[in-house]
Design a protein around this motif. Structure first.
Motif, PDB file in Angstrom:
ATOM      1  N   PHE A  73       0.877  -1.165   0.424  1.00  0.00           N
ATOM      2  CA  PHE A  73       0.324  -0.197  -0.107  1.00  0.00           C
ATOM      3  C   PHE A  73       1.040   1.134  -0.050  1.00  0.00           C
ATOM      4  N   PHE A  76       3.335   1.580  -3.484  1.00  0.00           N
ATOM      5  CA  PHE A  76       2.895   1.637  -4.796  1.00  0.00           C
ATOM      6  C   PHE A  76       1.819   2.905  -5.113  1.00  0.00           C
ATOM      7  N   SER A  77       1.639   4.193  -3.584  1.00  0.00           N
ATOM      8  CA  SER A  77       0.563   4.522  -3.648  1.00  0.00           C
ATOM      9  C   SER A  77       0.955   6.016  -4.047  1.00  0.00           C
ATOM     10  N   GLU A  82      -6.333   5.400  -4.481  1.00  0.00           N
ATOM     11  CA  GLU A  82      -6.158   3.919  -3.414  1.00  0.00           C
ATOM     12  C   GLU A  82      -7.522   2.981  -2.917  1.00  0.00           C
ATOM     13  N   THR A  84      -7.527   1.255  -6.287  1.00  0.00           N
ATOM     14  CA  THR A  84      -6.923   0.106  -6.402  1.00  0.00           C
ATOM     15  C   THR A  84      -5.906  -0.794  -6.069  1.00  0.00           C
ATOM     16  N   LEU A  85      -5.011   0.784  -4.707  1.00  0.00           N
ATOM     17  CA  LEU A  85      -4.326  -0.323  -4.266  1.00  0.00           C
ATOM     18  C   LEU A  85      -4.883  -1.375  -2.866  1.00  0.00           C
ATOM     19  N   LEU A  88      -5.254  -4.307  -5.257  1.00  0.00           N
ATOM     20  CA  LEU A  88      -3.538  -4.952  -5.001  1.00  0.00           C
ATOM     21  C   LEU A  88      -3.233  -5.514  -3.813  1.00  0.00           C
ATOM     22  N   ILE A  89      -3.301  -5.459  -2.962  1.00  0.00           N
ATOM     23  CA  ILE A  89      -2.866  -5.895  -0.920  1.00  0.00           C
ATOM     24  C   ILE A  89      -3.770  -7.775  -1.690  1.00  0.00           C
ATOM     25  N   THR A 165      -0.437   5.486   6.474  1.00  0.00           N
ATOM     26  CA  THR A 165      -0.803   3.775   5.695  1.00  0.00           C
ATOM     27  C   THR A 165      -1.060   2.709   7.066  1.00  0.00           C
TER      28      THR A 165
END
Length: 281
Positions: A73, A76-77, A82, A84-85, A88-89, A165
């Motif tokens: 997170f 790749f921020s 946000e 998409t993150l 992605l995780i 984060t």
């Protein structure tokens, strides 16, 4: 002998008939159920200290999933939004679950259906189930708090993520209404119960890893509430942020635990068990 006792005797006899399949064949429903009941019964025979230590270990090990999702997170921020993150995780979320399940530590959500089956099979009482659930939950939560405290400090020190984060992820988990969290947690508990069932049905480590990855990555991608890793997430937002109060943390955590228990015990243990029992004369 009463009708109920005869029925239970027939069920036990059918389970005893389940023999190990040939290597090329899939396990039958009865074989999987028998293995699950036997695994569940073994946990009941462990000492309280052993259950507590094993469940604490599971809580600690899930911290590696949390460490990775915070790192992804954070790093790749600048490249993704946000929303998409949070999708992605899902790629790194399964790590801790793989460590826990293959390492055979006792995780509440994975063991919910497993521990319920001996009760449905009348080998243990409801009170014994609630007692062992309490021990497992306590160990998982303590493990989560401990690894969380370590990661909240070491993450910024190593530059793998920042306090912001931790707060962003925790607030994202906790901002839903309690009814939404409850239903989300029921679905997560259902999937974790199925994970336990499917891991028992598989015969090699690679298959088990794939099963664990697919189920837990799906949970993360759609944002279902898992009470044990969610404990670390919301606990972090409570400690480091200002929007999550102690009361809100406790409400979210309690709701997630209840939902996970319902999902695993009813939608997996009870339905899988009844599906077998209803076929027994």
């Amino acid at each position: 002998m009463s009708e109920e006792e005869k029925k239970q005797q027939n069920i036990d006899q059918e389970l005893e008939k389940s023999e190990t399949s040939e290597e090329s064949q899939a396990k039958s429903h009865g074989e999987i159920l028998k293995e699950q009941i036997c695994e569940g019964k073994k946990i009941y025979t462990l000492s309280k200290s052993s259950v507590l230590i094993s469940s604490l270990t599971a809580g600690l090990e899930l911290g590696f999933s949390y460490m990775m999702l915070c790192s992804v997170f954070f790093h790749f921020s600048d490249s993704f939004s946000e929303d998409t993150l949070f999708k992605l995780i899902a790629l790194v979320y399964p790590l801790g679950f793989i460590l826990v399940v293959l390492g055979q530590s006792i995780l509440f959500t994975e063991q919910t259906s497993l521990l319920t089956l001996p009760v449905l099979n009348r080998k243990h009482s409801l009170m014994s189930l609630l007692r062992i659930w309490g021990l497992v939950i306590l160990g998982n939560l303590i493990g989560g708090w401990l690894i969380g405290l370590v990661l909240f400090w070491i993450g910024p020190q190593l530059g793998i993520f920042e306090a912001e984060t931790v707060v962003t992820i925790g607030e994202h988990v906790a901002h839903f209404s309690l009814p939404v969290i409850l239903v989300s947690a029921i679905l997560a508990g259902w999937m974790m119960g199925l994970l336990s069932w499917l891991v028992t049905s598989s015969k090699d480590t690679v298959s088990r890893i794939i099963i664990i990855f697919l189920i837990t990555a799906t949970m993360a991608f759609v944002g279902l509430h898992h009470s044990i890793i969610g404990n670390i997430e919301v606990f972090g937002a409570y400690l480091l942020g200002t929007d999550i109060s102690l009361g809100r943390y406790l409400w979210v955590q309690s709701t997630a635990l209840i939902g996970n228990a319902i999902g695993g015990a009813f939608f997996v243990a009870l339905l899988k068990y009844r599906a077998f029992v209803n076929n027994v004369n």
